[in-house]
Design an enzyme around this catalytic site. Structure first.
Site, PDB file in Angstrom:
ATOM      1  N   ASN A 208      68.173 -58.378  24.942  1.00  0.00           N
ATOM      2  CA  ASN A 208      67.440 -59.547  25.454  1.00  0.00           C
ATOM      3  C   ASN A 208      66.145 -59.075  26.106  1.00  0.00           C
ATOM      4  OD1 ASN A 208      67.831 -59.254  28.421  1.00  0.00           O
ATOM      5  ND2 ASN A 208      69.987 -59.480  27.879  1.00  0.00           N
ATOM      6  N   ALA A 272      71.053 -58.245  36.742  1.00  0.00           N
ATOM      7  CA  ALA A 272      70.995 -57.939  35.302  1.00  0.00           C
ATOM      8  C   ALA A 272      71.185 -59.185  34.433  1.00  0.00           C
ATOM      9  CB  ALA A 272      72.072 -56.917  34.953  1.00  0.00           C
ATOM     10  N   ASP A 276      76.148 -62.121  26.965  1.00  0.00           N
ATOM     11  CA  ASP A 276      77.404 -62.872  27.097  1.00  0.00           C
ATOM     12  C   ASP A 276      78.385 -62.551  25.980  1.00  0.00           C
ATOM     13  OD1 ASP A 276      76.726 -64.225  29.449  1.00  0.00           O
ATOM     14  OD2 ASP A 276      75.462 -65.625  28.333  1.00  0.00           O
ATOM     15  N   LYS A 285      76.046 -47.521   9.155  1.00  0.00           N
ATOM     16  CA  LYS A 285      74.909 -48.446   9.106  1.00  0.00           C
ATOM     17  C   LYS A 285      75.157 -49.555   8.079  1.00  0.00           C
ATOM     18  CE  LYS A 285      69.989 -48.701   8.421  1.00  0.00           C
ATOM     19  NZ  LYS A 285      68.888 -48.201   7.625  1.00  0.00           N
ATOM     20  N   PRO A 301      82.875 -59.335  29.286  1.00  0.00           N
ATOM     21  CA  PRO A 301      83.335 -59.663  30.637  1.00  0.00           C
ATOM     22  C   PRO A 301      82.176 -60.212  31.452  1.00  0.00           C
ATOM     23  CG  PRO A 301      83.075 -57.282  30.362  1.00  0.00           C
ATOM     24  CD  PRO A 301      82.868 -57.893  29.012  1.00  0.00           C
ATOM     25  N   LYS A 334      76.235 -72.932  38.929  1.00  0.00           N
ATOM     26  CA  LYS A 334      76.618 -71.566  38.548  1.00  0.00           C
ATOM     27  C   LYS A 334      77.125 -70.801  39.770  1.00  0.00           C
ATOM     28  CE  LYS A 334      74.163 -69.828  35.001  1.00  0.00           C
ATOM     29  NZ  LYS A 334      72.979 -69.281  34.333  1.00  0.00           N
ATOM     30  N   LYS A 338      80.783 -69.256  39.646  1.00  0.00           N
ATOM     31  CA  LYS A 338      80.955 -67.801  39.615  1.00  0.00           C
ATOM     32  C   LYS A 338      81.494 -67.250  40.929  1.00  0.00           C
ATOM     33  CE  LYS A 338      77.952 -66.802  35.816  1.00  0.00           C
ATOM     34  NZ  LYS A 338      77.653 -65.632  34.993  1.00  0.00           N
TER      35      LYS A 338
HETATM   36  N1  CTP Z   1      76.384 -62.179  34.750  1.00  0.00           N
HETATM   37  C1  CTP Z   1      77.341 -61.192  34.704  1.00  0.00           C
HETATM   38  N2  CTP Z   1      78.027 -60.961  33.535  1.00  0.00           N
HETATM   39  C2  CTP Z   1      77.780 -61.700  32.441  1.00  0.00           C
HETATM   40  C3  CTP Z   1      76.791 -62.726  32.486  1.00  0.00           C
HETATM   41  C4  CTP Z   1      76.112 -62.931  33.655  1.00  0.00           C
HETATM   42  O1  CTP Z   1      77.569 -60.520  35.703  1.00  0.00           O
HETATM   43  N3  CTP Z   1      78.469 -61.456  31.334  1.00  0.00           N
HETATM   44  C5  CTP Z   1      75.691 -62.430  36.038  1.00  0.00           C
HETATM   45  C6  CTP Z   1      74.215 -62.112  36.014  1.00  0.00           C
HETATM   46  O2  CTP Z   1      73.982 -60.763  36.392  1.00  0.00           O
HETATM   47  C7  CTP Z   1      73.685 -63.092  37.037  1.00  0.00           C
HETATM   48  C8  CTP Z   1      74.603 -64.288  36.910  1.00  0.00           C
HETATM   49  O3  CTP Z   1      75.792 -63.800  36.298  1.00  0.00           O
HETATM   50  O4  CTP Z   1      73.823 -62.613  38.350  1.00  0.00           O
HETATM   51  C9  CTP Z   1      74.055 -65.429  36.100  1.00  0.00           C
HETATM   52  O5  CTP Z   1      73.616 -64.966  34.858  1.00  0.00           O
HETATM   53  P1  CTP Z   1      73.012 -65.970  33.760  1.00  0.00           P
HETATM   54  O6  CTP Z   1      72.599 -65.192  32.570  1.00  0.00           O
HETATM   55  O7  CTP Z   1      72.011 -66.869  34.428  1.00  0.00           O
HETATM   56  O8  CTP Z   1      74.271 -66.874  33.464  1.00  0.00           O
HETATM   57  P2  CTP Z   1      75.333 -66.889  32.329  1.00  0.00           P
HETATM   58  O9  CTP Z   1      76.672 -66.589  32.932  1.00  0.00           O
HETATM   59  O10 CTP Z   1      74.947 -66.008  31.204  1.00  0.00           O
HETATM   60  O11 CTP Z   1      75.343 -68.431  31.932  1.00  0.00           O
HETATM   61  P3  CTP Z   1      74.417 -69.228  30.864  1.00  0.00           P
HETATM   62  O12 CTP Z   1      74.064 -68.245  29.797  1.00  0.00           O
HETATM   63  O13 CTP Z   1      75.322 -70.307  30.417  1.00  0.00           O
HETATM   64  O14 CTP Z   1      73.245 -69.729  31.656  1.00  0.00           O
END
Ligand code: CTP
Length: 397
Positions: A208, A272, A276, A285, A301, A334, A338
């Protein structure tokens, strides 16, 4: 900083006025300051102002030193515990790197046997010029501490690195160097930063746009306040901030493992942009001739949720939320989903990812605070300051 003596050399730049605030802060922290003003510096601040703030004589010229029989310039350069150059102009840095001694300031810098801490301030192009890059590398190689300048809008109207760090940050750097306890000393804080990369095959990854700049700035700002910082970083091209322990990881699973191995912590700030989803990587490859691959996805996770629900949950847990619409509402939801204490919401629909500035909202149980648009470093310092307020007062504050 009780009783520590700082010899403060003030170069000729618009940021010279900030040295006045630095003098005030050093003295408030119990240190004393002797000022040496360069010819250039005297066009921006006056000896009278500096004398009033430092309550000490201000030196401007080699020929002021009445006791030259006793080698006054050598004495002056050795009486201090630390020499601080603030602001250090490109010219002063070049002279220091070359060992030129053509005025009182540069003569003192050549004669001193004390450590030297330099806070550069100049136009972004001057800071990025090959000559300055070379001179700074030379100075660092010689053992001089050169602080990184801040990024932001400059007096000349340009934007970028070159601004003098805030006096409070310079004071922290001085305190850290002198081994003075500061607000977060004794606290351990885990920070995550950057993207994660999920392998598809030995050459391809799912990635990303996160640059890691905001997370690295948070780690740097916490270390500036004296915290022991473990920075778990995804793949980024950034230097490790001074005084920070860095653990490089690639995937979300590696990030989760590195975070839990770093516990216990007094706080964790998860900046970070974790992927997801991951795919089952192919050991060889994938060949183009086989056509577009069908990838089988699995959920990664969630490091933040894992930490929030673990027995080793840090007393202060902070997430970042990357949103593109309904930023505050989505981020607020969120935070609850979380299980973190605070969430820093940012709108990533523009050029925030990879850029140098950010506009964030701090969402806590007490409500929403919208902070002004600022460099990522300034956002980080403000957040570090808030973390210090809470940890100093105890986790229930
Ligand atoms: N985060 C995490 N582990 C993941 C995804 C996110 O620890 N697998 C943490 C990020 O480091 C951040 C927070 O969760 O502190 C929110 O991350 P964000 O990318 O905004 O949210 P997502 O959980 O990915 O939700 P969405 O993609 O639906 O917005």
């Amino acid at each position: 900083m009780d009783g520590r003596r700082i010899l403060l050399i003030i170069g000729g730049g618009i940021a010279a006025y900030k040295s006045c605030e630095l003098i005030r802060l050093i003295r408030k922290a119990g240190g004393s300051v002797t000022c040496v003003l360069t010819e250039g510096g005297s066009h921006f601040v006056t000896p009278m102002t500096l004398a009033a703030l430092s309550e000490a004589r201000v030196y401007t010229s080699l020929w002021d030193l009445k006791d030259e029989v006793e080698m006054g310039h050598i004495q002056l350069s050795r009486q201090a515990d630390l020499v601080v150059v603030c602001p250090a102009t490109a010219d002063l840095i070049a002279k220091m790197a070359a060992g030129i001694a053509d005025d009182l300031a540069t003569t003192l810098l050549l004669a001193t046997d004390k450590p030297v801490l330099t806070a550069p301030a100049m136009n972004v192009r001057m800071w990025q010029h090959a000559a300055t890059v070379r001179n700074v590398a030379q100075l660092r190689g010689d053992g001089t501490i050169v602080l990184e300048p801040d990024e932001g809008e400059m007096a000349c109207g340009e934007y970028g690195p070159g601004r003098l760090p805030e006096p409070a940050a310079i004071l922290s750097a001085i305190g850290r160097f002198l081994g003075v306890r500061s607000r977060l000393s004794g606290k351990h804080i885990v920070v995550t930063a950057g993207p994660t990369q999920e392998p598809v095959d030995p050459v391809r990854v799912i990635a990303n746009r996160s640059s890691g700049k905001q997370g690295f700035a948070v780690a740097a700002a916490l270390a500036e306040l004296g915290a022991r910082v473990t920075l778990v970083a995804g793949p980024v091209k950034l230097d490790t901030p001074r005084g920070v322990e860095r653990i490089d990881v690639e995937t979300a699973r590696e990030m989760e493992a590195a975070v839990s191995a770093a516990l216990p912590a007094d706080a964790a700030v998860l900046v970070a942009a974790v992927a997801d989803w991951a795919v089952e990587p192919s050991p060889s490859k994938l060949k183009k001739s086989d056509g577009p691959p069908i990838l089988s996805w699995r959920a990664n996770p969630d490091v933040l949720i894992g930490l929030a629900t673990s027995g080793a949950r840090p007393p202060l847990l902070i997430g970042f939320a990357a949103e593109t619409e309904d930023v505050i509402a989505q981020a607020g939801a969120k935070r609850l989903r979380k299980g973190c204490d605070w969430i820093v919401a940012n709108d990533v629909s523009g050029d925030v990812m990879g850029g140098n500035s950010n506009e964030v909202h701090l969402i806590t149980a007490a409500g929403v605070e919208s902070w002004p648009h600022a460099s990522k470093r300034e956002v980080a310092r403000r957040l570090a300051d808030r973390i210090a307020d809470v940890l100093a007062a105890g986790p229930d504050a």
